[in-house]
Design an enzyme around this catalytic site. Structure first.
Site, PDB file in Angstrom:
ATOM      1  N   CYS A 192       0.768  -1.077   0.237  1.00 55.03           N
ATOM      2  CA  CYS A 192      -0.042  -0.304  -0.184  1.00 55.03           C
ATOM      3  C   CYS A 192       0.716   1.302  -0.018  1.00 55.03           C
ATOM      4  CB  CYS A 192      -0.362  -0.089   0.733  1.00 55.03           C
ATOM      5  SG  CYS A 192      -2.273  -1.366   0.764  1.00 55.03           S
TER       6      CYS A 192
ATOM      7  N   HIS B 216      -3.377   7.369   2.398  1.00 54.22           N
ATOM      8  CA  HIS B 216      -3.424   5.741   2.674  1.00 54.22           C
ATOM      9  C   HIS B 216      -4.797   5.874   2.539  1.00 54.22           C
ATOM     10  CE1 HIS B 216      -4.132   1.857   1.067  1.00 54.22           C
ATOM     11  NE2 HIS B 216      -3.943   0.888   2.020  1.00 54.22           N
TER      12      HIS B 216
ATOM     13  N   ASN C 143     -10.402   0.486   0.324  1.00 55.71           N
ATOM     14  CA  ASN C 143      -8.986   0.671   0.226  1.00 55.71           C
ATOM     15  C   ASN C 143      -8.289  -0.211  -1.138  1.00 55.71           C
ATOM     16  OD1 ASN C 143      -5.993  -0.137   0.498  1.00 55.71           O
ATOM     17  ND2 ASN C 143      -6.243  -0.596   2.701  1.00 55.71           N
TER      18      ASN C 143
END
Ligand code: COA
Length: 330
Positions: free
Chosen positions: A114, A257, A287
Protein backbone atom coordinates in the site's frame (compact mmCIF):
# COMPACT_ATOMS: atom_id res chain seq x y z
CA UNK A 1 23.53 25.06 -10.70
CA UNK A 2 19.74 25.44 -10.52
CA UNK A 3 18.23 22.71 -8.35
CA UNK A 4 15.95 20.33 -10.24
CA UNK A 5 12.56 19.44 -8.83
CA UNK A 6 9.95 16.88 -9.91
CA UNK A 7 6.76 18.78 -10.70
CA UNK A 8 3.41 17.01 -10.76
CA UNK A 9 2.12 17.96 -14.22
CA UNK A 10 -0.73 15.49 -14.68
CA UNK A 11 -2.96 13.02 -12.88
CA UNK A 12 -5.32 10.29 -14.03
CA UNK A 13 -7.36 7.49 -12.59
CA UNK A 14 -9.62 4.66 -13.54
CA UNK A 15 -12.10 2.62 -11.51
CA UNK A 16 -14.15 -0.24 -12.90
CA UNK A 17 -17.92 0.20 -13.23
CA UNK A 18 -19.06 -2.63 -10.99
CA UNK A 19 -20.02 -1.33 -7.52
CA UNK A 20 -19.90 -3.75 -4.57
CA UNK A 21 -22.02 -2.25 -1.80
CA UNK A 22 -22.09 -3.13 1.89
CA UNK A 23 -25.57 -4.50 1.34
CA UNK A 24 -24.22 -6.91 -1.26
CA UNK A 25 -21.56 -8.06 1.20
CA UNK A 26 -24.32 -8.78 3.74
CA UNK A 27 -25.37 -11.54 1.35
CA UNK A 28 -21.89 -13.09 1.36
CA UNK A 29 -20.73 -12.93 4.99
CA UNK A 30 -22.14 -12.27 8.44
CA UNK A 31 -21.78 -8.49 8.45
CA UNK A 32 -23.91 -5.40 8.15
CA UNK A 33 -23.74 -1.93 6.66
CA UNK A 34 -23.78 -0.23 10.06
CA UNK A 35 -20.75 -2.18 11.35
CA UNK A 36 -18.75 -1.58 8.17
CA UNK A 37 -19.49 2.15 8.02
CA UNK A 38 -18.82 2.70 11.73
CA UNK A 39 -15.53 0.75 11.85
CA UNK A 40 -14.14 1.53 8.40
CA UNK A 41 -16.06 4.41 6.80
CA UNK A 42 -16.53 2.29 3.66
CA UNK A 43 -19.93 2.24 1.92
CA UNK A 44 -18.95 0.73 -1.43
CA UNK A 45 -15.98 -0.32 -3.51
CA UNK A 46 -15.35 -1.15 -7.18
CA UNK A 47 -14.57 -4.60 -8.56
CA UNK A 48 -12.79 -5.17 -11.88
CA UNK A 49 -14.90 -8.03 -13.18
CA UNK A 50 -13.21 -9.62 -16.17
CA UNK A 51 -10.51 -6.96 -16.32
CA UNK A 52 -6.77 -7.29 -15.95
CA UNK A 53 -4.75 -5.13 -13.59
CA UNK A 54 -2.81 -3.81 -16.56
CA UNK A 55 -6.03 -2.61 -18.21
CA UNK A 56 -6.77 -0.41 -15.22
CA UNK A 57 -3.18 0.84 -15.28
CA UNK A 58 -3.27 1.62 -19.00
CA UNK A 59 -6.43 3.70 -18.65
CA UNK A 60 -5.18 5.63 -15.62
CA UNK A 61 -1.84 6.19 -17.37
CA UNK A 62 -3.51 7.35 -20.59
CA UNK A 63 -5.58 9.88 -18.66
CA UNK A 64 -2.57 11.20 -16.72
CA UNK A 65 -0.56 11.69 -19.92
CA UNK A 66 -3.49 13.53 -21.54
CA UNK A 67 -3.89 15.68 -18.45
CA UNK A 68 -0.16 16.48 -18.46
CA UNK A 69 -0.36 17.47 -22.11
CA UNK A 70 2.85 15.65 -23.00
CA UNK A 71 3.47 13.54 -26.10
CA UNK A 72 3.79 9.78 -25.48
CA UNK A 73 7.40 9.81 -26.68
CA UNK A 74 8.32 12.33 -23.98
CA UNK A 75 7.76 9.77 -21.21
CA UNK A 76 11.17 8.31 -20.49
CA UNK A 77 10.37 6.12 -17.48
CA UNK A 78 7.33 4.18 -16.27
CA UNK A 79 7.26 3.04 -12.67
CA UNK A 80 4.23 0.88 -11.96
CA UNK A 81 3.42 -0.14 -8.43
CA UNK A 82 1.18 -3.13 -7.78
CA UNK A 83 0.86 -6.01 -5.36
CA UNK A 84 -1.66 -7.67 -7.67
CA UNK A 85 0.09 -8.13 -11.03
CA UNK A 86 -1.64 -10.31 -13.62
CA UNK A 87 1.69 -11.87 -14.51
CA UNK A 88 5.17 -11.74 -13.03
CA UNK A 89 6.49 -11.80 -16.57
CA UNK A 90 5.76 -9.73 -18.53
CA UNK A 91 5.71 -6.87 -16.09
CA UNK A 92 2.65 -4.61 -15.96
CA UNK A 93 4.76 -1.58 -16.82
CA UNK A 94 6.04 -3.23 -20.02
CA UNK A 95 2.45 -3.89 -21.11
CA UNK A 96 1.55 -0.26 -20.39
CA UNK A 97 4.62 0.84 -22.37
CA UNK A 98 3.35 -1.06 -25.39
CA UNK A 99 -0.37 -0.23 -25.12
CA UNK A 100 0.24 3.50 -24.72
CA UNK A 101 3.00 3.62 -27.35
CA UNK A 102 5.56 5.04 -24.91
CA UNK A 103 8.40 4.09 -27.21
CA UNK A 104 11.14 5.96 -25.37
CA UNK A 105 10.23 4.75 -21.90
CA UNK A 106 12.07 2.31 -19.68
CA UNK A 107 9.57 0.32 -17.65
CA UNK A 108 9.76 -1.26 -14.23
CA UNK A 109 7.27 -2.68 -11.72
CA UNK A 110 7.69 -2.18 -8.00
CA UNK A 111 5.84 -3.67 -5.05
CA UNK A 112 5.79 -1.82 -1.76
CA UNK A 113 2.19 -2.91 -1.10
CA UNK A 114 0.00 0.00 0.00
CA UNK A 115 3.01 2.34 0.25
CA UNK A 116 3.75 1.72 -3.44
CA UNK A 117 2.74 5.13 -4.77
CA UNK A 118 4.93 6.91 -2.21
CA UNK A 119 7.92 4.70 -3.02
CA UNK A 120 7.32 5.06 -6.79
CA UNK A 121 7.05 8.85 -6.54
CA UNK A 122 10.24 8.93 -4.48
CA UNK A 123 12.01 6.82 -7.11
CA UNK A 124 10.69 9.03 -9.91
CA UNK A 125 12.02 12.05 -8.03
CA UNK A 126 15.41 10.36 -7.61
CA UNK A 127 15.66 9.50 -11.32
CA UNK A 128 14.71 13.06 -12.23
CA UNK A 129 17.16 14.64 -9.77
CA UNK A 130 19.93 12.32 -10.95
CA UNK A 131 19.32 13.43 -14.53
CA UNK A 132 18.34 9.90 -15.60
CA UNK A 133 14.83 10.90 -16.63
CA UNK A 134 12.93 14.07 -17.44
CA UNK A 135 9.34 12.90 -17.58
CA UNK A 136 8.23 9.95 -15.46
CA UNK A 137 4.87 8.22 -15.48
CA UNK A 138 3.98 6.67 -12.12
CA UNK A 139 1.04 4.29 -12.10
CA UNK A 140 -0.48 2.38 -9.21
CA UNK A 141 -2.90 -0.30 -10.38
CA UNK A 142 -4.55 -2.88 -8.16
CA UNK A 143 -7.18 -5.58 -8.45
CA UNK A 144 -7.41 -6.59 -4.82
CA UNK A 145 -10.42 -8.81 -5.43
CA UNK A 146 -7.90 -11.42 -6.63
CA UNK A 147 -6.39 -11.71 -3.16
CA UNK A 148 -9.56 -11.15 -1.16
CA UNK A 149 -11.28 -14.04 0.58
CA UNK A 150 -15.02 -13.34 0.24
CA UNK A 151 -15.73 -15.77 3.08
CA UNK A 152 -13.62 -13.76 5.58
CA UNK A 153 -15.65 -10.86 6.95
CA UNK A 154 -12.58 -9.40 8.65
CA UNK A 155 -10.98 -8.52 5.32
CA UNK A 156 -13.47 -8.74 2.46
CA UNK A 157 -15.32 -5.59 3.49
CA UNK A 158 -12.16 -3.51 3.18
CA UNK A 159 -10.74 -3.90 -0.30
CA UNK A 160 -11.57 -2.58 -3.78
CA UNK A 161 -10.01 -2.26 -7.21
CA UNK A 162 -8.73 0.84 -9.01
CA UNK A 163 -5.79 2.64 -10.55
CA UNK A 164 -4.28 6.09 -10.26
CA UNK A 165 -1.42 7.74 -12.09
CA UNK A 166 0.80 10.80 -11.99
CA UNK A 167 3.24 12.40 -14.42
CA UNK A 168 6.28 14.10 -12.88
CA UNK A 169 8.51 16.36 -14.93
CA UNK A 170 11.93 17.88 -14.26
CA UNK A 171 11.69 21.63 -13.68
CA UNK A 172 14.17 24.24 -12.61
CA UNK A 173 11.81 26.77 -11.05
CA UNK A 174 13.01 25.90 -7.56
CA UNK A 175 9.73 26.27 -5.65
CA UNK A 176 7.23 23.70 -6.88
CA UNK A 177 7.55 19.90 -7.06
CA UNK A 178 8.49 17.11 -4.65
CA UNK A 179 10.26 18.83 -1.78
CA UNK A 180 11.10 15.97 0.55
CA UNK A 181 10.41 12.34 1.24
CA UNK A 182 10.91 9.69 3.89
CA UNK A 183 10.46 5.99 3.07
CA UNK A 184 10.80 3.20 5.61
CA UNK A 185 10.10 -0.44 6.35
CA UNK A 186 9.73 -2.70 9.36
CA UNK A 187 9.75 -6.31 8.25
CA UNK A 188 9.24 -7.52 11.81
CA UNK A 189 5.54 -6.97 11.13
CA UNK A 190 5.59 -9.06 7.97
CA UNK A 191 2.93 -11.47 9.24
CA UNK A 192 0.38 -8.72 9.92
CA UNK A 193 -0.46 -8.50 6.21
CA UNK A 194 0.42 -11.72 4.50
CA UNK A 195 -0.30 -13.31 1.16
CA UNK A 196 1.62 -15.99 -0.62
CA UNK A 197 2.93 -15.67 -4.17
CA UNK A 198 5.04 -18.78 -4.69
CA UNK A 199 4.61 -21.47 -2.04
CA UNK A 200 7.51 -23.09 -0.22
CA UNK A 201 8.22 -26.51 -1.75
CA UNK A 202 10.24 -29.08 0.18
CA UNK A 203 10.58 -31.28 -2.87
CA UNK A 204 9.68 -29.39 -6.05
CA UNK A 205 10.76 -32.27 -8.31
CA UNK A 206 8.19 -34.63 -6.83
CA UNK A 207 5.48 -32.23 -5.71
CA UNK A 208 2.03 -32.65 -7.24
CA UNK A 209 1.83 -28.84 -7.28
CA UNK A 210 -1.82 -28.60 -6.42
CA UNK A 211 -1.64 -25.38 -4.43
CA UNK A 212 -4.47 -24.44 -2.17
CA UNK A 213 -6.46 -21.50 -3.59
CA UNK A 214 -6.86 -20.14 -0.07
CA UNK A 215 -3.13 -19.52 0.29
CA UNK A 216 -3.23 -16.69 -2.18
CA UNK A 217 -5.72 -14.69 -0.12
CA UNK A 218 -4.57 -11.83 2.05
CA UNK A 219 -4.54 -12.51 5.76
CA UNK A 220 -4.53 -9.56 8.10
CA UNK A 221 -4.04 -8.86 11.77
CA UNK A 222 -6.21 -5.73 11.72
CA UNK A 223 -5.59 -4.41 15.22
CA UNK A 224 -1.81 -4.89 14.91
CA UNK A 225 -1.88 -2.87 11.66
CA UNK A 226 -3.87 -0.12 13.36
CA UNK A 227 -1.31 0.07 16.19
CA UNK A 228 1.57 0.13 13.72
CA UNK A 229 0.09 2.90 11.59
CA UNK A 230 -0.83 4.99 14.62
CA UNK A 231 2.80 4.93 15.71
CA UNK A 232 4.74 5.05 12.45
CA UNK A 233 2.67 7.22 10.09
CA UNK A 234 3.04 10.32 12.30
CA UNK A 235 6.77 9.59 12.48
CA UNK A 236 6.96 9.46 8.67
CA UNK A 237 5.06 12.73 8.34
CA UNK A 238 7.25 14.34 11.00
CA UNK A 239 10.39 13.33 9.16
CA UNK A 240 9.11 14.42 5.72
CA UNK A 241 8.08 17.81 7.14
CA UNK A 242 11.41 18.21 8.91
CA UNK A 243 13.30 17.45 5.69
CA UNK A 244 11.10 19.95 3.83
CA UNK A 245 11.72 22.50 6.56
CA UNK A 246 8.01 23.21 6.98
CA UNK A 247 5.63 23.07 9.93
CA UNK A 248 2.23 21.30 10.06
CA UNK A 249 0.33 24.61 9.97
CA UNK A 250 1.78 25.30 6.51
CA UNK A 251 0.25 22.12 5.08
CA UNK A 252 -2.78 22.63 2.82
CA UNK A 253 -3.73 18.97 2.35
CA UNK A 254 -2.82 15.61 3.81
CA UNK A 255 -3.55 12.74 1.43
CA UNK A 256 -3.28 9.49 3.40
CA UNK A 257 -3.56 5.97 2.07
CA UNK A 258 -7.26 5.15 2.40
CA UNK A 259 -7.11 2.15 4.71
CA UNK A 260 -9.01 3.07 7.82
CA UNK A 261 -10.64 6.15 9.26
CA UNK A 262 -8.76 5.91 12.53
CA UNK A 263 -5.57 7.17 10.94
CA UNK A 264 -7.43 10.42 10.22
CA UNK A 265 -7.98 11.04 13.91
CA UNK A 266 -4.37 10.18 14.66
CA UNK A 267 -3.02 12.61 12.03
CA UNK A 268 -5.50 15.32 12.90
CA UNK A 269 -4.78 15.21 16.65
CA UNK A 270 -1.03 14.71 16.44
CA UNK A 271 -0.41 17.58 13.99
CA UNK A 272 -3.39 19.80 14.92
CA UNK A 273 -4.49 19.61 11.29
CA UNK A 274 -8.26 20.08 10.85
CA UNK A 275 -9.98 16.99 9.46
CA UNK A 276 -11.25 19.02 6.49
CA UNK A 277 -7.65 19.19 5.29
CA UNK A 278 -7.28 15.40 5.25
CA UNK A 279 -8.67 14.06 2.00
CA UNK A 280 -10.98 11.05 2.22
CA UNK A 281 -12.75 8.98 -0.42
CA UNK A 282 -12.63 5.61 1.34
CA UNK A 283 -16.45 5.68 1.52
CA UNK A 284 -16.68 5.17 -2.26
CA UNK A 285 -13.63 3.07 -3.10
CA UNK A 286 -12.52 1.24 0.05
CA UNK A 287 -8.86 0.32 0.37
CA UNK A 288 -7.35 0.10 -3.12
CA UNK A 289 -3.79 -0.42 -1.79
CA UNK A 290 -1.17 1.61 -3.68
CA UNK A 291 -3.83 3.10 -6.00
CA UNK A 292 -5.58 4.98 -3.21
CA UNK A 293 -3.33 8.07 -2.98
CA UNK A 294 -3.20 8.80 -6.74
CA UNK A 295 -6.96 8.15 -6.93
CA UNK A 296 -7.38 10.87 -4.32
CA UNK A 297 -4.96 13.24 -6.05
CA UNK A 298 -6.77 12.86 -9.36
CA UNK A 299 -10.16 13.41 -7.76
CA UNK A 300 -8.85 16.52 -5.96
CA UNK A 301 -7.34 17.83 -9.19
CA UNK A 302 -10.53 17.25 -11.20
CA UNK A 303 -12.62 18.94 -8.49
CA UNK A 304 -10.38 22.01 -8.46
CA UNK A 305 -9.13 21.37 -4.92
CA UNK A 306 -5.44 21.50 -5.82
CA UNK A 307 -4.32 25.10 -6.21
CA UNK A 308 -0.93 26.09 -7.54
CA UNK A 309 1.55 26.61 -4.73
CA UNK A 310 -0.29 24.48 -2.16
CA UNK A 311 1.66 22.10 0.05
CA UNK A 312 0.47 18.49 0.05
CA UNK A 313 1.67 15.67 2.28
CA UNK A 314 1.03 12.18 0.92
CA UNK A 315 1.49 9.30 3.35
CA UNK A 316 1.27 5.57 2.77
CA UNK A 317 1.51 2.45 4.93
CA UNK A 318 0.84 -1.22 4.50
CA UNK A 319 2.23 -4.67 3.84
CA UNK A 320 5.88 -5.33 4.47
CA UNK A 321 5.38 -3.55 6.72
CA UNK A 322 6.25 -0.44 4.75
CA UNK A 323 5.46 3.21 5.35
CA UNK A 324 6.47 6.63 4.15
CA UNK A 325 5.51 10.20 3.34
CA UNK A 326 6.45 12.87 0.84
CA UNK A 327 5.85 16.58 0.61
CA UNK A 328 4.81 18.06 -2.70
CA UNK A 329 4.22 21.67 -3.71
CA UNK A 330 1.70 21.57 -6.56
N1 COA B 1 -18.78 -7.35 10.22
C1 COA B 1 -19.20 -7.60 11.47
N2 COA B 1 -18.36 -7.97 12.44
C2 COA B 1 -17.07 -8.09 12.15
C3 COA B 1 -16.57 -7.84 10.86
C4 COA B 1 -17.48 -7.46 9.86
N3 COA B 1 -17.12 -7.20 8.62
N4 COA B 1 -15.23 -8.03 10.86
C5 COA B 1 -14.90 -8.37 12.10
N5 COA B 1 -16.01 -8.41 12.88
C6 COA B 1 -16.10 -8.77 14.29
C7 COA B 1 -15.00 -9.67 14.75
O1 COA B 1 -15.27 -11.01 14.44
C8 COA B 1 -15.02 -9.41 16.22
O2 COA B 1 -16.05 -10.16 16.79
P1 COA B 1 -15.89 -10.82 18.24
O3 COA B 1 -15.66 -9.65 19.17
O4 COA B 1 -17.18 -11.50 18.44
O5 COA B 1 -14.69 -11.71 18.13
C9 COA B 1 -15.37 -7.93 16.32
O6 COA B 1 -15.98 -7.60 15.08
C10 COA B 1 -14.20 -7.04 16.57
O7 COA B 1 -13.16 -7.42 15.70
P2 COA B 1 -11.85 -6.62 15.54
O8 COA B 1 -10.98 -7.22 14.50
O9 COA B 1 -11.27 -6.36 16.92
O10 COA B 1 -12.45 -5.25 14.98
P3 COA B 1 -11.74 -3.88 14.89
O11 COA B 1 -12.44 -2.88 15.72
O12 COA B 1 -10.24 -4.01 15.04
O13 COA B 1 -12.01 -3.49 13.36
C11 COA B 1 -10.87 -3.48 11.26
C12 COA B 1 -11.55 -4.32 12.32
C13 COA B 1 -10.41 -4.39 10.15
C14 COA B 1 -11.86 -2.47 10.74
C15 COA B 1 -9.68 -2.74 11.93
O14 COA B 1 -8.87 -3.68 12.57
C16 COA B 1 -8.84 -1.98 10.95
O15 COA B 1 -9.23 -0.94 10.46
N6 COA B 1 -7.60 -2.50 10.72
C17 COA B 1 -6.62 -1.86 9.85
C18 COA B 1 -6.94 -2.16 8.47
C19 COA B 1 -5.86 -1.65 7.61
O16 COA B 1 -5.45 -0.53 7.73
N7 COA B 1 -5.44 -2.56 6.74
C20 COA B 1 -4.67 -2.35 5.62
C21 COA B 1 -3.44 -1.61 5.81
S1 COA B 1 -2.84 -1.32 4.25
Amino acid sequence: MVPIKSLLIGTGSYVPDFVLTNQMLEELVDTNDEWIVKRTGIRERRIAKGMHTWELGVEAGRRAIEDAGVAPEEIDYIILSTCTPDTLSPTMSAIVQDKLGLKNAAAVDINACCTGFCYASDMADSFIKAGKAKTVLVISAETLHHITDYTDRGTCVLFGDGAGAAVYRAVEDGERGIISSFMAADGSGADYLYMEALPLEEDPLHSDRTYSEKNRFLKMNGSAVVRFTAAEVPRAIDEALRRANITPDQVDWVVPHQANLRILDVISKRFSIPKEKIYVNIDRFGNTSSASIPLCLDEMHKNGLLKEGQLIVCTGFGGGLTYGAFVLRV
